[in-house]
Scaffold this motif. Structure first.
Motif, short mmCIF file in Angstrom:
data_model
loop_
_atom_site.label_atom_id
_atom_site.label_comp_id
_atom_site.label_asym_id
_atom_site.label_seq_id
_atom_site.Cartn_x
_atom_site.Cartn_y
_atom_site.Cartn_z
N ASP A 152 35.45 27.76 -50.52
CA ASP A 152 36.44 27.29 -51.48
C ASP A 152 37.79 27.95 -51.18
O ASP A 152 38.03 29.10 -51.58
N ILE A 153 38.65 27.24 -50.48
CA ILE A 153 39.94 27.79 -50.05
C ILE A 153 40.93 27.86 -51.20
O ILE A 153 41.72 28.80 -51.29
N MET A 154 40.87 26.91 -52.14
CA MET A 154 41.95 26.72 -53.10
C MET A 154 41.59 27.14 -54.53
O MET A 154 42.32 26.82 -55.46
N THR A 155 40.49 27.84 -54.72
CA THR A 155 40.10 28.24 -56.06
C THR A 155 41.14 29.17 -56.70
O THR A 155 41.74 30.00 -56.01
N GLY A 156 41.31 29.04 -58.00
CA GLY A 156 42.24 29.90 -58.72
C GLY A 156 41.57 31.09 -59.37
O GLY A 156 42.22 31.89 -60.05
N TYR A 157 40.25 31.25 -59.17
CA TYR A 157 39.49 32.34 -59.77
C TYR A 157 39.16 33.35 -58.69
O TYR A 157 38.31 33.10 -57.82
N ARG A 158 39.83 34.51 -58.74
CA ARG A 158 39.67 35.51 -57.69
C ARG A 158 39.76 36.91 -58.28
O ARG A 158 40.32 37.11 -59.35
N ALA A 159 39.21 37.85 -57.52
CA ALA A 159 39.37 39.27 -57.85
C ALA A 159 39.99 39.96 -56.65
O ALA A 159 39.72 39.58 -55.49
N PHE A 160 40.82 40.96 -56.90
CA PHE A 160 41.54 41.65 -55.84
C PHE A 160 41.45 43.17 -56.02
O PHE A 160 41.33 43.67 -57.14
N SER A 161 41.57 43.85 -54.91
CA SER A 161 41.70 45.31 -54.94
C SER A 161 43.17 45.68 -55.14
O SER A 161 44.07 44.86 -54.94
N PHE A 162 43.40 46.93 -55.50
CA PHE A 162 44.76 47.44 -55.64
C PHE A 162 45.53 47.30 -54.32
O PHE A 162 46.68 46.86 -54.29
N THR A 163 44.86 47.63 -53.22
CA THR A 163 45.51 47.57 -51.90
C THR A 163 45.92 46.15 -51.55
O THR A 163 47.02 45.92 -51.03
#
Length: 323
Positions: A152-163
């Motif tokens: 899923d390239i275009m999903t708007g549901y994501r989690a990210f690290s601080f870096t």
């Protein structure tokens, strides 16, 4: 698992534009799923009661006057400091109860967790067939070019690290930002994890802000631009070879005529063919030079990422010392 036996600080990021029908439920759902997280709603010039309802539901509401989802995400990434970031939409299409598992994956060391809609219910729930076609087209294009297997390239549901958040340059202004994030991650060999989620279509009374044709063109333009920037040698090299081959074929045809007649009868064709060969060679050389520059950019990115990772570790050490 918590990082260094410490519960990570989590920020939920909700970019919103005219989402009064759903934003209250979305904020409450995330506050239930992540009771210790700060929920931020960035109101992007809404003309309805989005900000009022979000505030009443317990969100921290801020205003971003620059229109476009990419502009909102840029402001969020600049303003907010946390160990883990959860990004979702305010339209109640993504399940908040998947967020704790996404937080755990970031705490385990992943740079970005992708909420994969396409492996579950997206094609059944989404009632817009051109969106489904667009998702498949973008996915196959990017995976082919980067030799990847992202679903899923275009999903708007994501989690990210601080870096990730502090080193990712948000260049897009609109909905193409998710595609940009994925290409950026693949180009820099970041640690990605795809987590299937249960997607649901917008509830009745809630309307999508997506322009299927207009935003689709922007997404494809973003892919084209980023391939040119991140993969310059294949981009310019293949173009240069094609141009050079056309010039060479034309030169050979003029040469054959000369061998038969002893006269160069098509001087304009010969001049054009030589120019095409020169242009082709220049494009190949440009591709080689830009490829070296792109590799240097990736080296600088690694240095910057290491710097921010060290900064985060130092910040945690300071917090433990004060505690």
């Amino acid at each position: 698992m918590p990082v260094n036996n410490k519960v990570p600080k989590v920020a939920v990021l909700l970019p919103c534009y005219n989402e009064e029908v759903t934003i209250g439920k979305v904020v409450r759902d995330f506050r239930t799923a992540l009771p210790d997280a700060d929920v931020y709603v960035y109101d992007n010039n809404s003309t309805d009661r989005t900000a009022e309802i979000a505030t009443a539901a317990g969100a921290i509401v801020r205003v971003e006057p620059r229109q476009g989802k990419g502009n909102v995400i840029r402001a969020m990434f600049e303003d907010i400091d946390a160990d883990v970031y959860i990004m979702s939409d305010g339209d109640d299409t993504y399940p908040a109860d998947a967020a704790p598992a996404m937080v755990r994956k970031i705490a385990e060391g992943y740079d970005m967790v992708i909420g994969d809609r396409l492996s579950s219910t997206y094609f059944q729930e989404n009632k817009r067939p051109f969106h489904n076609f667009g998702n498949k087209l973008v996915r196959s294009s990017i995976n082919g070019l980067f030799n990847a297997h992202v679903t899923d390239i275009m999903t708007g549901y994501r989690a990210f690290s601080f870096t990730f958040v502090k080193t990712y340059p948000v260049l897009s202004r609109g909905f193409e930002v998710e595609t940009e994030m994925t290409i950026h991650s693949l180009n820099n060999n970041l640690k990605l994890y795809e987590m299937p989620i249960q997607y649901r279509d917008r509830p009745e009374g809630s309307y999508s802000k997506l322009d299927t044709v207009g935003d689709g063109i922007k997404v494809m333009s973003t892919i084209f631009r980023m391939i040119r920037e991140y993969k310059p040698l294949p981009f310019f090299g293949i173009t240069g070879l094609l141009v050079g081959i056309i010039g060479l074929v034309l030169t050979v045809s003029v040469t054959i005529d000369f061998l038969h007649t002893g006269i160069v009868a098509r001087f304009p064709t010969l001049i054009g063919a030589v120019l095409l060969i020169i242009v082709g060679l220049m494009l190949v050389v440009a591709g080689i030079i830009l490829d070296v520059m792109a590799k240097n950019d990736r080296k600088r990115f690694i240095i910057d990422a290491n710097h921010f990772a060290m900064e985060q570790r130092n910040r945690r050490c300071d917090e433990r010392t004060r505690a």
